[in-house]
Design a protein around this motif. Structure first.
Motif, mmCIF file in Angstrom:
data_model
loop_
_atom_site.group_PDB
_atom_site.id
_atom_site.type_symbol
_atom_site.label_atom_id
_atom_site.label_comp_id
_atom_site.label_asym_id
_atom_site.label_seq_id
_atom_site.Cartn_x
_atom_site.Cartn_y
_atom_site.Cartn_z
ATOM 1 N N GLU A 50 0.830 -1.214 0.000
ATOM 2 C CA GLU A 50 0.000 0.000 0.000
ATOM 3 C C GLU A 50 0.857 1.254 0.000
ATOM 4 O O GLU A 50 0.541 2.235 -0.682
ATOM 5 C CB GLU A 50 -0.929 -0.015 1.205
ATOM 6 N N THR A 51 1.954 1.241 0.752
ATOM 7 C CA THR A 51 2.856 2.389 0.791
ATOM 8 C C THR A 51 3.498 2.611 -0.568
ATOM 9 O O THR A 51 3.588 3.763 -1.044
ATOM 10 C CB THR A 51 3.948 2.187 1.860
ATOM 11 N N MET A 52 3.939 1.539 -1.209
ATOM 12 C CA MET A 52 4.560 1.672 -2.527
ATOM 13 C C MET A 52 3.563 2.187 -3.564
ATOM 14 O O MET A 52 3.919 3.021 -4.402
ATOM 15 C CB MET A 52 5.156 0.335 -2.969
ATOM 16 N N GLU A 53 2.309 1.725 -3.504
ATOM 17 C CA GLU A 53 1.290 2.219 -4.426
ATOM 18 C C GLU A 53 1.022 3.698 -4.183
ATOM 19 O O GLU A 53 0.865 4.473 -5.131
ATOM 20 C CB GLU A 53 0.003 1.424 -4.255
ATOM 21 N N LEU A 62 3.119 5.937 -2.928
ATOM 22 C CA LEU A 62 4.265 6.697 -3.421
ATOM 23 C C LEU A 62 4.288 6.762 -4.938
ATOM 24 O O LEU A 62 4.646 7.778 -5.525
ATOM 25 C CB LEU A 62 5.562 6.100 -2.879
ATOM 26 N N ALA A 63 3.893 5.685 -5.591
ATOM 27 C CA ALA A 63 3.854 5.680 -7.050
ATOM 28 C C ALA A 63 2.800 6.670 -7.544
ATOM 29 O O ALA A 63 3.007 7.351 -8.561
ATOM 30 C CB ALA A 63 3.544 4.270 -7.556
ATOM 31 N N ARG A 64 1.671 6.748 -6.868
ATOM 32 C CA ARG A 64 0.624 7.709 -7.267
ATOM 33 C C ARG A 64 1.086 9.146 -7.041
ATOM 34 O O ARG A 64 0.709 10.046 -7.788
ATOM 35 C CB ARG A 64 -0.666 7.455 -6.488
ATOM 36 N N GLN A 65 1.897 9.383 -6.018
ATOM 37 C CA GLN A 65 2.368 10.731 -5.728
ATOM 38 C C GLN A 65 3.359 11.228 -6.779
ATOM 39 O O GLN A 65 3.451 12.423 -7.007
ATOM 40 C CB GLN A 65 3.046 10.760 -4.336
ATOM 41 N N ARG A 66 4.063 10.328 -7.423
ATOM 42 C CA ARG A 66 5.043 10.716 -8.436
ATOM 43 C C ARG A 66 4.390 11.172 -9.728
ATOM 44 O O ARG A 66 4.990 11.859 -10.520
ATOM 45 C CB ARG A 66 5.977 9.550 -8.743
ATOM 46 N N ARG A 67 3.184 10.741 -9.965
ATOM 47 C CA ARG A 67 2.513 11.068 -11.241
ATOM 48 C C ARG A 67 2.074 12.476 -11.290
ATOM 49 O O ARG A 67 1.901 13.310 -10.663
ATOM 50 C CB ARG A 67 1.285 10.181 -11.437
#
Length: 66
Positions: free
Chosen positions: A56-59, A61-66
């Motif tokens: 969940e944390t990795m998902e 963080l991935a959404r925050q990069r977009r």
């Protein structure tokens, strides 16, 4: 977590760890083996929770990069 302590083998099978659950169930059959089986099931449960939090944390963080 109470389910993991009372019925460790079944708890592992329900979470998708079939072979671990069978081995844990065999260990659980013996009275002496119940304590290690319960500890193993609780540790496996906590590991699954930690893995879920990590995903969940990795998902996030991935959404925050977009």
């Amino acid at each position: 977590m109470l389910f993991a302590i009372l019925l460790p083998g079944i708890s592992m099978i329900f979470r998708g760890h079939i072979l671990k659950g069978l081995l844990c169930g065999i260990l659980h059959i013996t009275l002496i083996g119940w304590i290690p089986a319960a500890i193993w099931a609780v540790a496996s449960y906590r590991e699954d929770l930690a893995e879920k939090r990590h995903r969940e944390t990795m998902e996030f963080l991935a959404r925050q990069r977009r």
